[in-house]
Design a protein around this motif. Structure first.
Motif, PDB file in Angstrom:
ATOM      1  N   VAL A 113      46.060  51.601   7.822  1.00 56.26           N
ATOM      2  CA  VAL A 113      46.009  50.460   6.921  1.00 56.26           C
ATOM      3  C   VAL A 113      44.911  50.718   5.895  1.00 56.26           C
ATOM      4  O   VAL A 113      43.752  50.960   6.261  1.00 56.26           O
ATOM      5  CB  VAL A 113      45.748  49.150   7.680  1.00 56.26           C
ATOM      6  CG1 VAL A 113      45.638  47.986   6.709  1.00 56.26           C
ATOM      7  CG2 VAL A 113      46.846  48.907   8.693  1.00 56.26           C
TER       8      VAL A 113
ATOM      9  N   ARG B 243      43.421  45.782   3.601  1.00 59.22           N
ATOM     10  CA  ARG B 243      42.883  44.922   4.653  1.00 59.22           C
ATOM     11  C   ARG B 243      41.922  43.887   4.070  1.00 59.22           C
ATOM     12  O   ARG B 243      41.928  42.718   4.467  1.00 59.22           O
ATOM     13  CB  ARG B 243      42.179  45.767   5.706  1.00 59.22           C
ATOM     14  CG  ARG B 243      41.731  44.966   6.925  1.00 59.22           C
ATOM     15  CD  ARG B 243      40.949  45.842   7.879  1.00 59.22           C
ATOM     16  NE  ARG B 243      41.775  46.916   8.391  1.00 59.22           N
ATOM     17  CZ  ARG B 243      42.592  46.786   9.436  1.00 59.22           C
ATOM     18  NH1 ARG B 243      42.689  45.616  10.046  1.00 59.22           N
ATOM     19  NH2 ARG B 243      43.310  47.798   9.860  1.00 59.22           N
TER      20      ARG B 243
ATOM     21  N   ALA C 296      52.315  46.956   5.270  1.00 61.14           N
ATOM     22  CA  ALA C 296      51.289  47.591   6.095  1.00 61.14           C
ATOM     23  C   ALA C 296      51.877  48.728   6.907  1.00 61.14           C
ATOM     24  O   ALA C 296      53.033  48.677   7.325  1.00 61.14           O
ATOM     25  CB  ALA C 296      50.649  46.564   7.022  1.00 61.14           C
TER      26      ALA C 296
END
Length: 216
Positions: free
Chosen positions: A59, A64, A54
């Motif tokens: 991100v 995610r 990450a």
């Protein structure tokens, strides 16, 4: 070390130079130090599985979403023999605590930071080195003592007040008794200990300079 243009005579864009203290030695296979180096790297490279892939600043949305699905799935999977999620399959967990509830196990394996990995990913240092903290302290003391002796400085007796060090006749050198609070002087004792540590550190740094200045 740097990157250059197609023109071999061009100056590099970035140049990185190493100081005199850098001693880079790559691990060589079939050697004991190579195994220690690999184990040490694995220990710290896997501190956080999530942070490995990450980016704190950005991100990816798909990343995610994948983490969310994984976290939701792991909430209900058994992480160990004592996990409460075994109750979903009609199995009693090992050594259950009062009132176990499936989906509420507090193991790290069910968290987003360590998905599916409960506890340590690699052995702790004392297991893959075979040394305890006392062994490491003894190794460091040996190195410091050798440097001081090579520089002609008498190594201090750092264990002169150790309770387990006996007298020449085999008897304890000291008798330890509790001192009433009114007779204690913490400030003076701590200050003296700090001054002594600083003195030892100064001696060690001076010894290293003397040794380094000697011709080979």
């Amino acid at each position: 070390m740097g990157r250059v243009d197609a023109d071999e005579t061009a100056e590099p864009f970035h140049v990185l130079s190493f100081g005199e203290q850098v001693d880079i030695r790559g691990p060589v296979g079939d050697r004991e130090e190579a195994g220690r180096a690999v184990g040490y790297l694995c220990k710290y490279l896997t501190k956080s599985i999530v942070d490995t892939f990450a980016d704190e600043d950005h991100v990816d949305v798909e990343y995610r979403a994948h983490t969310d699905r994984l976290h939701a799935e792991l909430r209900w999977l058994p992480c160990s023999e004592s996990c409460a999620n075994w109750l979903r399959y009609g199995i009693n967990p090992k050594d259950p605590a009062p009132g176990p509830v499936p989906g509420e196990c507090d193991s790290k394996a069910h968290t987003r930071e360590c998905p599916g990995l409960g506890g340590r990913r690699v052995l702790v240092s004392r297991h893959w080195t075979g040394k305890t903290l006392e062994d490491h302290r003894a190794d460091r003391a040996t190195v410091v003592r050798a440097v001081l002796e090579e520089a002609g400085i008498d190594a201090p007796d750092v264990r002169r007040l150790a309770a387990e060090v006996l007298h020449a006749d085999g008897q304890p050198r000291f008798v330890w008794e509790d001192v009433p609070v009114r007779e204690r002087n913490y400030t003076r004792t701590i200050s003296a200990s700090i001054r002594q540590r600083r003195q030892w550190r100064t001696q060690y740094e001076q010894a290293k300079e003397l040794v380094a200045a000697r011709p080979p």
